[in-house]
Design a protein around this motif. Sequence first.
Motif, PDB file in Angstrom:
ATOM      1  N   ASP A 193      10.384 -12.585  -3.112  1.00 55.11           N
ATOM      2  CA  ASP A 193       9.475 -11.770  -3.917  1.00 55.11           C
ATOM      3  C   ASP A 193       8.071 -11.743  -3.324  1.00 55.11           C
ATOM      4  O   ASP A 193       7.416 -10.698  -3.290  1.00 55.11           O
ATOM      5  CB  ASP A 193       9.416 -12.293  -5.355  1.00 55.11           C
ATOM      6  CG  ASP A 193      10.684 -11.984  -6.141  1.00 55.11           C
ATOM      7  OD1 ASP A 193      11.455 -11.103  -5.713  1.00 55.11           O
ATOM      8  OD2 ASP A 193      10.899 -12.635  -7.186  1.00 55.11           O
ATOM      9  N   LEU A 194       7.611 -12.889  -2.854  1.00 56.07           N
ATOM     10  CA  LEU A 194       6.272 -12.940  -2.273  1.00 56.07           C
ATOM     11  C   LEU A 194       6.189 -12.112  -0.993  1.00 56.07           C
ATOM     12  O   LEU A 194       5.168 -11.464  -0.723  1.00 56.07           O
ATOM     13  CB  LEU A 194       5.872 -14.384  -1.994  1.00 56.07           C
ATOM     14  CG  LEU A 194       5.544 -15.219  -3.237  1.00 56.07           C
ATOM     15  CD1 LEU A 194       5.458 -16.701  -2.874  1.00 56.07           C
ATOM     16  CD2 LEU A 194       4.230 -14.758  -3.877  1.00 56.07           C
ATOM     17  N   CYS A 195       7.247 -12.112  -0.217  1.00 54.67           N
ATOM     18  CA  CYS A 195       7.272 -11.277   0.993  1.00 54.67           C
ATOM     19  C   CYS A 195       7.201  -9.800   0.627  1.00 54.67           C
ATOM     20  O   CYS A 195       6.503  -9.011   1.283  1.00 54.67           O
ATOM     21  CB  CYS A 195       8.524 -11.567   1.817  1.00 54.67           C
ATOM     22  SG  CYS A 195       8.496 -13.169   2.657  1.00 54.67           S
ATOM     23  N   PHE A 196       7.916  -9.411  -0.421  1.00 57.93           N
ATOM     24  CA  PHE A 196       7.842  -8.017  -0.869  1.00 57.93           C
ATOM     25  C   PHE A 196       6.418  -7.670  -1.313  1.00 57.93           C
ATOM     26  O   PHE A 196       5.874  -6.621  -0.951  1.00 57.93           O
ATOM     27  CB  PHE A 196       8.809  -7.753  -2.025  1.00 57.93           C
ATOM     28  CG  PHE A 196       8.560  -6.423  -2.684  1.00 57.93           C
ATOM     29  CD1 PHE A 196       9.023  -5.249  -2.109  1.00 57.93           C
ATOM     30  CD2 PHE A 196       7.812  -6.341  -3.856  1.00 57.93           C
ATOM     31  CE1 PHE A 196       8.761  -4.014  -2.694  1.00 57.93           C
ATOM     32  CE2 PHE A 196       7.547  -5.115  -4.450  1.00 57.93           C
ATOM     33  CZ  PHE A 196       8.019  -3.953  -3.870  1.00 57.93           C
ATOM     34  N   LEU A 197       5.810  -8.543  -2.094  1.00 56.13           N
ATOM     35  CA  LEU A 197       4.460  -8.273  -2.597  1.00 56.13           C
ATOM     36  C   LEU A 197       3.464  -8.146  -1.456  1.00 56.13           C
ATOM     37  O   LEU A 197       2.563  -7.297  -1.493  1.00 56.13           O
ATOM     38  CB  LEU A 197       4.038  -9.364  -3.581  1.00 56.13           C
ATOM     39  CG  LEU A 197       4.780  -9.338  -4.922  1.00 56.13           C
ATOM     40  CD1 LEU A 197       4.609 -10.664  -5.653  1.00 56.13           C
ATOM     41  CD2 LEU A 197       4.304  -8.178  -5.795  1.00 56.13           C
ATOM     42  N   GLU A 198       3.631  -8.960  -0.430  1.00 54.40           N
ATOM     43  CA  GLU A 198       2.740  -8.839   0.720  1.00 54.40           C
ATOM     44  C   GLU A 198       2.959  -7.528   1.461  1.00 54.40           C
ATOM     45  O   GLU A 198       2.035  -7.012   2.103  1.00 54.40           O
ATOM     46  CB  GLU A 198       2.914 -10.029   1.650  1.00 54.40           C
ATOM     47  CG  GLU A 198       2.367 -11.329   1.073  1.00 54.40           C
ATOM     48  CD  GLU A 198       1.950 -12.313   2.140  1.00 54.40           C
ATOM     49  OE1 GLU A 198       0.863 -12.131   2.712  1.00 54.40           O
ATOM     50  OE2 GLU A 198       2.725 -13.246   2.399  1.00 54.40           O
TER      51      GLU A 198
END
Length: 615
Positions: free
Chosen positions: A181-186
């Motif tokens: 999820d954090l990779c997507f948000l970045e």
Amino acid sequence: MQTFGFPIEKNPVKTRDDTIRSLIQITDPLIKYFVSGNTGVRIGSHGTVYSPRVIEMEGWSRMLWGIAPLAAGGGHWDGTELHFEGLKNGSNKDSPFYWGDIRDFDQRIVELAAIAVALLIAPQTYWEPLSAEEKKRLAQWMIRVNTCETVKNNWIFFRVLTNLAMERLGQPFSAEQTEKDLCFLESLYTADGWYKDGQQYDNYNPWALHFYGLIYYKYKKDDDVERCKRIKERAVLFARQYKAFFHSDGSTVPYGRSLTYRFASTAFFSACAFAGIEVLPWGEIKGLILRNLRWWFKKPIFNAAGLLTVGYAYENLYMAEQYNAPGSPYWALKAYLILALPEEHAFWAAEELPLTAEHQYSLLNVPGMLFCRTEDDTVMLNAGQYPGFALNQAAAKYSKFAYSAQFGFSVAVSGYGLEKTGCDSMLMLSKDSDYWRERRTVHDICCTPACLRSQWDPWPDVQVTTYLIPCKNAHIRIHRIQSACDLKTAEGGFAIPVFAESGDSVPVIRGTLDTACKGGGIIVKLPWASAFIADIGMDGTVCRTACDFYPEPNSSLMFNYTVLPLLTGDIRAGQTVLACITGASVSSRDVHIPKIDIDFEKRTCVIDGETVTLC
């Protein structure tokens, strides 16, 4: 406009105690509206895209954005015991008041964020008093979000925060899902501190993507070092630009969706303070937040029962999104994250400082916004963008030429009938004088500190290239129109209030403005505001008529009845150039129309002898 005279209107909001009192003044009226085993609040009857049961839960959860920081900072709210009972009942499958299972694309996913943050910042109030069984039930109910599909935008952060809360509390969580999820948000990050939450730049930068990221930073900066370093760096970059949205009196330039969240506009700065990141001097951050709260509390944003309403500067459903329920406005309480900070924190210890602005004009190149700051107002000239989904009032919220901290903007009630179209700060085009079109999707965008340019195509056989140029207390608009057919045109300036705040009515003064072209101009004056528009078109075949125009009541975000200066005229098939200068003021003043020469071959606009290059 008249208010109900609530005590919050006289709250000075200068100190931490004042700020606590303002939160209690907002939340106390909600206590009598708890329903369903205290798992919801029922404060209105209009509907939205989710069920009445979830609407009630949303009202319950959004209170947490204020009362959880209050608890974290050692404060007390009289409704806490009832509210806490709702947490136990709502997460209990065996309770008749169970909130229900979390499903794919569920509004409950959104409301998880407030619960997760409450567990993170005030576990002594929302976690530790639970029994072992209650803790297990709550954790199992929340972590179900890891099995659900969700909207691919800032919603992904709701799952990140839920997993973060579970990790901190020693409960099962998914590190794998969190990393994904954090990779997507970045991947939503573009440049210069800006994220793109879909196809547009808007307020979901400050009050969502940065806000949630800063909470993540607070708890993970020592573990997820490199990512948190990026979160901090981006917040610093964004702060230097975002402060351009704020005027010296505390008002904010309204733009984009979800404006009913009102003072959530300062939530970004509250989150920076919470995270311990001095993105601006502490005194300036404090001033931005507290001035904004003071500005809002003088507006009629509460109904007769003291409840926040859907609307902007007053109660107004015309401007609402399809996802705005009666309890939605309490998302504004995100601004109160600063209450989690103790009295001795540098934020509270700092002396409140005025807003500093280095330049009269400031370009935010990434979102295509050019801010023009005067003593009277802050105006944002807009290159234009458009959301990628069927958002209510999308053209008004994203595509007008200009947005004002003092005068806001108007929305459309209908596309039929000019008075219903929200024609302020917009060029309206029609083939029949009945159905009108305005700027929506744009392309071929160019931005410089002196000029914005974009092209828009209201019909397949009509192309309009618009140039926006700041000019002291006004701005110039130039439109090159290539059309296969004859068209009717109407171009509006800013909409100003017809009535005084006392409700009194006085005659509107109309003055003519002379220009060098065949058309003319008009200034509309009232004791509390004035607005003008003047035709400066170079096309000798077009003569636009200036008049005062009264849009549909309640179409403005700022005032319930307005008047605006308007230019109307017909154009023939082929190429036409229309141009005007327009502006508004919070005082009734005379205006100077500069000598303006436009030369497309040289790509210049000469204003009283000063040359601006057309991009």
